[in-house]
Structure formats: structure tokens, C-alpha cells
Design a protein around this motif. Structure first.
Motif, short mmCIF file in Angstrom:
data_model
loop_
_atom_site.label_atom_id
_atom_site.label_comp_id
_atom_site.label_asym_id
_atom_site.label_seq_id
_atom_site.Cartn_x
_atom_site.Cartn_y
_atom_site.Cartn_z
N LEU A 162 0.87 -1.19 0.00
CA LEU A 162 0.00 0.00 0.00
C LEU A 162 0.90 1.23 0.00
N PHE A 163 0.86 1.99 -1.08
CA PHE A 163 1.77 3.13 -1.17
C PHE A 163 1.16 4.25 -2.00
N ILE A 164 1.79 5.41 -1.91
CA ILE A 164 1.38 6.56 -2.72
C ILE A 164 2.54 6.93 -3.63
N ALA A 165 2.23 7.08 -4.92
CA ALA A 165 3.28 7.34 -5.90
C ALA A 165 2.98 8.59 -6.71
N ASP A 166 4.00 9.09 -7.36
CA ASP A 166 3.84 10.20 -8.29
C ASP A 166 2.95 9.76 -9.44
N TRP A 167 2.42 10.71 -10.15
CA TRP A 167 1.60 10.41 -11.31
C TRP A 167 1.98 11.40 -12.39
N GLU A 168 1.67 11.09 -13.62
CA GLU A 168 2.18 11.88 -14.73
C GLU A 168 1.46 13.21 -14.94
N PHE A 169 0.33 13.38 -14.26
CA PHE A 169 -0.42 14.63 -14.44
C PHE A 169 -0.51 15.39 -13.13
N THR A 170 -0.54 16.71 -13.22
CA THR A 170 -0.80 17.55 -12.05
C THR A 170 -2.23 18.05 -12.14
N ARG A 171 -2.79 18.41 -10.99
CA ARG A 171 -4.17 18.87 -10.96
C ARG A 171 -4.26 20.22 -10.29
N ARG A 172 -5.13 21.06 -10.81
CA ARG A 172 -5.42 22.32 -10.15
C ARG A 172 -6.27 22.01 -8.91
N SER A 173 -5.98 22.71 -7.81
CA SER A 173 -6.72 22.41 -6.58
C SER A 173 -7.07 23.69 -5.84
N HIS A 174 -7.99 23.57 -4.89
CA HIS A 174 -8.33 24.72 -4.06
C HIS A 174 -8.73 24.25 -2.67
N TRP A 175 -8.74 25.20 -1.72
CA TRP A 175 -9.04 24.89 -0.31
C TRP A 175 -10.47 25.24 0.06
N THR A 176 -11.08 24.40 0.90
CA THR A 176 -12.41 24.66 1.43
C THR A 176 -12.42 24.28 2.91
N PRO A 177 -13.47 24.63 3.65
CA PRO A 177 -13.58 24.14 5.03
C PRO A 177 -13.68 22.62 5.06
N ARG A 178 -13.19 22.01 6.12
CA ARG A 178 -13.34 20.57 6.29
C ARG A 178 -14.82 20.23 6.46
N ILE A 179 -15.22 19.06 6.03
CA ILE A 179 -16.63 18.70 6.10
C ILE A 179 -16.81 17.44 6.97
N GLY A 180 -18.02 17.28 7.48
CA GLY A 180 -18.32 16.08 8.24
C GLY A 180 -17.85 16.10 9.68
N ILE A 181 -17.27 17.21 10.13
CA ILE A 181 -16.80 17.29 11.50
C ILE A 181 -17.71 18.19 12.31
N ARG A 182 -17.70 17.99 13.63
CA ARG A 182 -18.61 18.76 14.48
C ARG A 182 -17.86 19.85 15.25
N VAL A 183 -16.55 19.88 15.15
CA VAL A 183 -15.77 20.92 15.82
C VAL A 183 -14.71 21.46 14.87
N ALA A 184 -14.27 22.67 15.14
CA ALA A 184 -13.20 23.30 14.35
C ALA A 184 -13.49 23.24 12.85
N ALA A 185 -14.76 23.45 12.49
CA ALA A 185 -15.14 23.35 11.09
C ALA A 185 -14.78 24.60 10.29
N GLY A 186 -14.31 25.64 10.95
CA GLY A 186 -14.01 26.87 10.26
C GLY A 186 -12.74 26.84 9.44
N ARG A 187 -11.83 25.98 9.83
CA ARG A 187 -10.53 25.96 9.14
C ARG A 187 -10.64 25.40 7.73
#
Length: 201
Positions: A162-187
Motif C-alpha cells: 500500500l503506497f502513494i506514488a507520483d503520477w504523470e499529471f498535475t491537478r489544479r486544486s483549491h481549499w475549502t472548510p473541512r466537512i463532516g466534523i462537528r468541531v473546528a469546522a471553520g478551518r
DNA sequence: CGTTCGATGCACT
DNA sequence: GTGCATCGAACGT
């Protein structure tokens, strides 16, 4: 065989130094990488498109918020190992431990885009046939599709089956609040691939 | 569409 | 005994 082709195109597993960095950097850089599981049932692989960061004892939503315990011990261990736990008595959730050893933090894997082994995922998911982008949508669904369970807790993600490896493509990404949690949801510590059909909700 | 709710195991109080 | 970093079925509108 597609199997050989896919494996050949995968990079080597990310090294420990990749994980021994600030968790938000690791979370951001994990988007577009590939999670691979070589199991008896077959090889499954998918591009990581949604993650969340959980950082330190000061983060109320982090399992280390109450200090060191038996369950959260992996968070304090070396970076690059898996932290797997049972949630709601039903779902296994998998994290990649980050930061230097002793700093309790990790990145939760929340969704993947399948790139290999969809048939195996489908069998593990059981029930009705699903679209590819539904097979690994959600942290509980992806562990089920990949056959990840408590056996993988503390396993080394930089070597082994079980491992994580590089991949040949990069992806555009963005940040949002964490979901599904009942505390510290603002971050805004959830990072998603901006164009992925496989992210939650 | 939307919201509610049961299933289910275990760490922690 | 309480409360989850969830999922999906079963409702209501």
C-alpha cells in the motif's frame, strides 16, 4: 496487459521526506498523486482528488486533541506511515502521517478517481453497479473499494503493498472548510482537485 | 430536489 | 454511557 502498463507508468513511492513537511503542504501536494494497493484480489489504483489536514493537539478535530492515546499513537510516529481507524463502527478511514516524528498530524484521504482495478473495487463495494467517479467518493467508500482495513494501520506508505506514488499529471486544486466534523469546522484545511467529478457532495 | 435517521464498534470520559 | 473525520435508505416537499 493493462496491469503491467499501468504499473510501469507509476512512479516510485513518495519518499519519507515528502511527508516530513508542514501538513498543509503535504495535503496540497497529495492532490494528483496515486494511491496503489497490491492485494490478493488484484491491484487497485486511483488519483487522489480530495484530502483533509488534521494538525496537532491544538486542532480540536484532530484525534490528538486530547493528547497521546493508544488509538492515536500512529499520529505521533514517523511520517509516511498509515493511520487507519474505524469510524462510526462501520467505516475504515485512512490517513498519511505527516510532520517530523513526535508532531501528531496527518492527511485524511477522502476521495480518489479510479485508474486501475475498477472491477475489483466494484466487487468490494457490492450492491448496485456504480459510476467510476462514485467508487472511491468519500473516505469510507474509498477504503472499502481498496480493501483497506485496520490491518493497514501503521503500515509504511513509502514501501510495501500500500503506497502513494507520483503520477504523470498535475491537478489544479483549491481549499475549502473541512466537512463532516462537528468541531473546528471553520478551518479551510480541505483540499480538492478543482475539476474532479469524484469529490464529496 | 431536501432532510432525517439507523447501523455499528470502540476509544475515551 | 457518550460521541463520532460516514453512508445510504427512507422519507418529506
Amino acid at each position: 496487459m493493462p496491469t503491467v502498463t499501468r504499473k510501469a507508468r507509476l512512479g516510485t513511492p513518495l519518499r519519507r521526506e515528502f511527508y516530513a513537511r508542514p501538513t498543509l503542504d503535504v495535503a496540497h501536494d497529495l492532490i494528483g498523486k496515486v494511491l496503489v494497493h497490491v492485494s490478493a484480489a488484484g491491484i487497485t489504483a486511483g488519483v487522489i482528488v480530495e484530502v483533509e489536514a488534521y494538525i496537532g493537539e491544538g486542532d480540536a478535530a484532530c484525534h490528538a486533541a486530547t493528547g497521546f492515546t493508544g488509538r492515536n499513537a500512529p499520529l505521533y510516529g514517523p511520517p509516511g506511515q498509515a493511520y487507519v481507524y474505524l469510524n462510526y463502527g462501520i467505516h475504515y478511514l485512512v490517513n498519511a502521517v505527516t510532520e517530523p516524528e513526535g508532531v501528531p498530524a496527518a492527511v485524511l484521504l477522502r476521495a480518489l478517481e479510479p485508474i486501475h482495478g475498477r472491477d475489483v473495487m466494484q466487487q468490494r463495494r457490492a450492491s448496485t453497479p456504480r459510476a467510476s467517479h462514485d467508487l472511491c467518493r468519500g473516505p469510507g467508500n474509498l477504503t472499502r473499494a481498496f480493501g483497506i482495513s485496520l490491518r493497514h494501520n501503521r503500515c509504511d506508505l513509502t514501501s510495501g503493498r500500500l503506497f502513494i506514488a507520483d503520477w504523470e499529471f498535475t491537478r489544479r486544486s483549491h481549499w475549502t472548510p473541512r466537512i463532516g466534523i462537528r468541531v473546528a469546522a471553520g478551518r479551510r484545511w480541505r483540499c480538492v482537485a478543482s475539476d474532479s467529478p469524484a469529490v464529496s457532495r
